[in-house]
Design a protein around this motif. Structure first.
Motif, PDB file in Angstrom:
ATOM      1  N   GLY A 146       0.808  -1.217   0.000  1.00 17.83           N
ATOM      2  CA  GLY A 146       0.000   0.000   0.000  1.00 17.83           C
ATOM      3  C   GLY A 146       0.838   1.263   0.000  1.00 17.83           C
ATOM      4  O   GLY A 146       1.978   1.289   0.496  1.00 17.83           O
ATOM      5  N   LEU A 147       0.285   2.324  -0.564  1.00 20.02           N
ATOM      6  CA  LEU A 147       0.945   3.621  -0.611  1.00 20.02           C
ATOM      7  C   LEU A 147       0.606   4.413   0.655  1.00 20.02           C
ATOM      8  O   LEU A 147      -0.525   4.366   1.139  1.00 20.02           O
ATOM      9  CB  LEU A 147       0.491   4.397  -1.844  1.00 20.02           C
ATOM     10  CG  LEU A 147       0.602   3.655  -3.186  1.00 20.02           C
ATOM     11  CD1 LEU A 147       0.132   4.554  -4.326  1.00 20.02           C
ATOM     12  CD2 LEU A 147       2.024   3.185  -3.431  1.00 20.02           C
ATOM     13  N   ASP A 148       1.592   5.143   1.174  1.00 21.78           N
ATOM     14  CA  ASP A 148       1.374   6.011   2.324  1.00 21.78           C
ATOM     15  C   ASP A 148       1.325   7.447   1.827  1.00 21.78           C
ATOM     16  O   ASP A 148       2.361   8.079   1.590  1.00 21.78           O
ATOM     17  CB  ASP A 148       2.506   5.836   3.348  1.00 21.78           C
ATOM     18  CG  ASP A 148       2.288   6.692   4.596  1.00 21.78           C
ATOM     19  OD1 ASP A 148       1.307   7.467   4.628  1.00 21.78           O
ATOM     20  OD2 ASP A 148       3.106   6.592   5.532  1.00 21.78           O
ATOM     21  N   LEU A 149       0.121   7.956   1.649  1.00 19.46           N
ATOM     22  CA  LEU A 149      -0.081   9.293   1.092  1.00 19.46           C
ATOM     23  C   LEU A 149      -0.561  10.280   2.146  1.00 19.46           C
ATOM     24  O   LEU A 149      -1.081  11.345   1.817  1.00 19.46           O
ATOM     25  CB  LEU A 149      -1.101   9.217  -0.054  1.00 19.46           C
ATOM     26  CG  LEU A 149      -0.819   8.166  -1.144  1.00 19.46           C
ATOM     27  CD1 LEU A 149      -1.917   8.189  -2.192  1.00 19.46           C
ATOM     28  CD2 LEU A 149       0.543   8.384  -1.769  1.00 19.46           C
ATOM     29  N   SER A 150      -0.342   9.954   3.406  1.00 25.49           N
ATOM     30  CA  SER A 150      -0.887  10.763   4.494  1.00 25.49           C
ATOM     31  C   SER A 150      -0.082  12.026   4.748  1.00 25.49           C
ATOM     32  O   SER A 150      -0.645  13.039   5.195  1.00 25.49           O
ATOM     33  CB  SER A 150      -0.955   9.933   5.779  1.00 25.49           C
ATOM     34  OG  SER A 150       0.346   9.464   6.133  1.00 25.49           O
ATOM     35  N   ALA A 151       1.224  11.996   4.492  1.00 21.01           N
ATOM     36  CA  ALA A 151       2.085  13.152   4.764  1.00 21.01           C
ATOM     37  C   ALA A 151       3.378  13.019   3.982  1.00 21.01           C
ATOM     38  O   ALA A 151       3.736  11.927   3.511  1.00 21.01           O
ATOM     39  CB  ALA A 151       2.380  13.255   6.264  1.00 21.01           C
ATOM     40  N   CYS A 152       4.093  14.118   3.851  1.00 20.30           N
ATOM     41  CA  CYS A 152       5.364  14.110   3.131  1.00 20.30           C
ATOM     42  C   CYS A 152       6.395  13.278   3.879  1.00 20.30           C
ATOM     43  O   CYS A 152       6.578  13.429   5.098  1.00 20.30           O
ATOM     44  CB  CYS A 152       5.869  15.545   2.964  1.00 20.30           C
ATOM     45  SG  CYS A 152       7.515  15.668   2.206  1.00 20.30           S
ATOM     46  N   ALA A 153       7.086  12.405   3.170  1.00 20.29           N
ATOM     47  CA  ALA A 153       8.088  11.542   3.786  1.00 20.29           C
ATOM     48  C   ALA A 153       9.272  12.329   4.330  1.00 20.29           C
ATOM     49  O   ALA A 153       9.964  11.877   5.243  1.00 20.29           O
ATOM     50  CB  ALA A 153       8.582  10.518   2.765  1.00 20.29           C
ATOM     51  N   VAL A 154       9.513  13.531   3.798  1.00 19.16           N
ATOM     52  CA  VAL A 154      10.666  14.341   4.202  1.00 19.16           C
ATOM     53  C   VAL A 154      10.302  15.285   5.346  1.00 19.16           C
ATOM     54  O   VAL A 154      10.965  15.314   6.387  1.00 19.16           O
ATOM     55  CB  VAL A 154      11.223  15.146   3.008  1.00 19.16           C
ATOM     56  CG1 VAL A 154      12.430  15.979   3.440  1.00 19.16           C
ATOM     57  CG2 VAL A 154      11.589  14.219   1.868  1.00 19.16           C
ATOM     58  N   SER A 155       9.235  16.058   5.169  1.00 16.41           N
ATOM     59  CA  SER A 155       8.896  17.090   6.153  1.00 16.41           C
ATOM     60  C   SER A 155       7.849  16.656   7.177  1.00 16.41           C
ATOM     61  O   SER A 155       7.721  17.269   8.238  1.00 16.41           O
ATOM     62  CB  SER A 155       8.379  18.332   5.423  1.00 16.41           C
ATOM     63  OG  SER A 155       7.110  18.056   4.822  1.00 16.41           O
ATOM     64  N   GLY A 156       7.078  15.633   6.859  1.00 16.58           N
ATOM     65  CA  GLY A 156       6.000  15.209   7.740  1.00 16.58           C
ATOM     66  C   GLY A 156       4.738  16.029   7.605  1.00 16.58           C
ATOM     67  O   GLY A 156       3.742  15.748   8.264  1.00 16.58           O
ATOM     68  N   ARG A 157       4.755  17.033   6.727  1.00 13.40           N
ATOM     69  CA  ARG A 157       3.584  17.876   6.521  1.00 13.40           C
ATOM     70  C   ARG A 157       2.700  17.291   5.425  1.00 13.40           C
ATOM     71  O   ARG A 157       3.159  16.506   4.601  1.00 13.40           O
ATOM     72  CB  ARG A 157       4.020  19.294   6.148  1.00 13.40           C
ATOM     73  CG  ARG A 157       4.844  19.987   7.236  1.00 13.40           C
ATOM     74  CD  ARG A 157       5.253  21.372   6.798  1.00 13.40           C
ATOM     75  NE  ARG A 157       6.011  22.056   7.840  1.00 13.40           N
ATOM     76  CZ  ARG A 157       6.524  23.274   7.715  1.00 13.40           C
ATOM     77  NH1 ARG A 157       6.343  23.952   6.582  1.00 13.40           N
ATOM     78  NH2 ARG A 157       7.191  23.825   8.706  1.00 13.40           N
ATOM     79  N   ASN A 158       1.447  17.736   5.414  1.00 12.46           N
ATOM     80  CA  ASN A 158       0.525  17.205   4.404  1.00 12.46           C
ATOM     81  C   ASN A 158       0.043  18.263   3.417  1.00 12.46           C
ATOM     82  O   ASN A 158      -0.972  18.080   2.760  1.00 12.46           O
ATOM     83  CB  ASN A 158      -0.669  16.515   5.064  1.00 12.46           C
ATOM     84  CG  ASN A 158      -1.419  17.440   6.008  1.00 12.46           C
ATOM     85  OD1 ASN A 158      -1.221  18.652   6.001  1.00 12.46           O
ATOM     86  ND2 ASN A 158      -2.285  16.849   6.826  1.00 12.46           N
ATOM     87  N   GLU A 159       0.779  19.380   3.304  1.00 13.03           N
ATOM     88  CA  GLU A 159       0.433  20.406   2.326  1.00 13.03           C
ATOM     89  C   GLU A 159       1.162  20.163   1.011  1.00 13.03           C
ATOM     90  O   GLU A 159       2.322  19.762   1.001  1.00 13.03           O
ATOM     91  CB  GLU A 159       0.785  21.808   2.840  1.00 13.03           C
ATOM     92  CG  GLU A 159       0.007  22.251   4.062  1.00 13.03           C
ATOM     93  CD  GLU A 159       0.670  21.860   5.360  1.00 13.03           C
ATOM     94  OE1 GLU A 159       1.785  21.295   5.292  1.00 13.03           O
ATOM     95  OE2 GLU A 159       0.084  22.099   6.430  1.00 13.03           O
TER      96      GLU A 159
END
Length: 241
Positions: A146-159
């Motif tokens: 499965g893909l993890d599209l909840s937040a950015c892998a680098v920054s942890g933000r979701n914008e």
């Protein structure tokens, strides 16, 4: 040994004089094969078409035997499949991928429900490609990729999530992509459940799910190539872009 279940017919092949071996994705027993006596006859063959919804009674002397099916039709999807080139290609892609991906006799009830719902939308050409994309995402999730599209892998933000790492399957924001942008996969808003889901976004999403089907899932199954039916569906979809 005996059980009864509902299932989606994936494949049928002739066996002996008039019988057929069918491979069915069932709700409670997973992908399960069996013999249908008379399954190649003029009466039964038109019913036993890929995508058909069947009521199944399976019997065998021992659990690990192939066994035999008594199959009664619940719903034929032949008319929906023949409503257009995209519908037929889509049905073939779904049944081929299920036959390719699923281990034998391992239940996947949530994926079964999603597959049943997807095939019931087959004649709805305007919404079906989006439903199919979401189904491929669910297929990857169900089988451990499965893909993890909840937040950015680098920054942890979701914008401003705009990309997917081809290695990890995690989202990457536009700001953090930097020099690696050419190596990342697209993350169109439709994959996040946002926007109006135009066809070009669905096509971009299928490029991303296709990467993980081909580069992650297929190698785990012995490095077999993905079924050609998926490529034919993508070609049919591309014609309307």
């Amino acid at each position: 040994m005996e059980w009864r279940d509902h299932g989606i017919l994936l494949t049928r092949r002739r066996h002996g004089e008039g019988a057929a071996i069918i491979d069915v994705f069932t709700e409670g027993h997973g992908r399960h094969a069996g013999i249908v006596h008379g399954g190649a006859s003029r009466k039964k063959a038109p019913v036993l078409q890929p995508g058909a919804q069947l009521d199944l009674l399976w019997r065998a002397r021992l659990e690990d035997h192939l066994g035999s099916y008594h199959a009664e039709p619940l719903r034929s999807r032949a008319a929906a499949a023949l409503s257009g080139r995209l519908a037929l290609a889509g049905l073939n892609a779904v049944t081929a991928l299920l036959g390719f991906c699923l281990p034998e006799r391992e239940p996947h009830p949530a994926l079964y429900k999603r597959s049943e719902q997807l095939l019931d939308l087959l004649a709805e050409e305007e919404v079906w490609p989006l439903a199919y994309l979401r189904w491929e995402m669910a297929l990857l999730e169900e089988l451990g990729f499965g893909l993890d599209l909840s937040a950015c892998a680098v920054s942890g933000r979701n914008e401003e999530l705009a990309y997917v790492s081809p290695k990890t399957g995690r989202a990457v924001s536009r700001q953090e992509a930097g020099q690696w942008v050419a190596r990342l996969l697209p993350l169109p808003p439709v994959m996040l459940g946002q926007g109006d889901a135009p066809d070009h976004e669905v096509a971009a999403g299928l490029r991303t799910t296709g990467h993980f089907l081909e580069a992650r899932l297929a190698p785990s199954l012995g490095n077999r190539p993905l079924p050609e039916a998926r490529g034919r569906f993508l070609d049919a979809f591309a014609r309307r872009l």
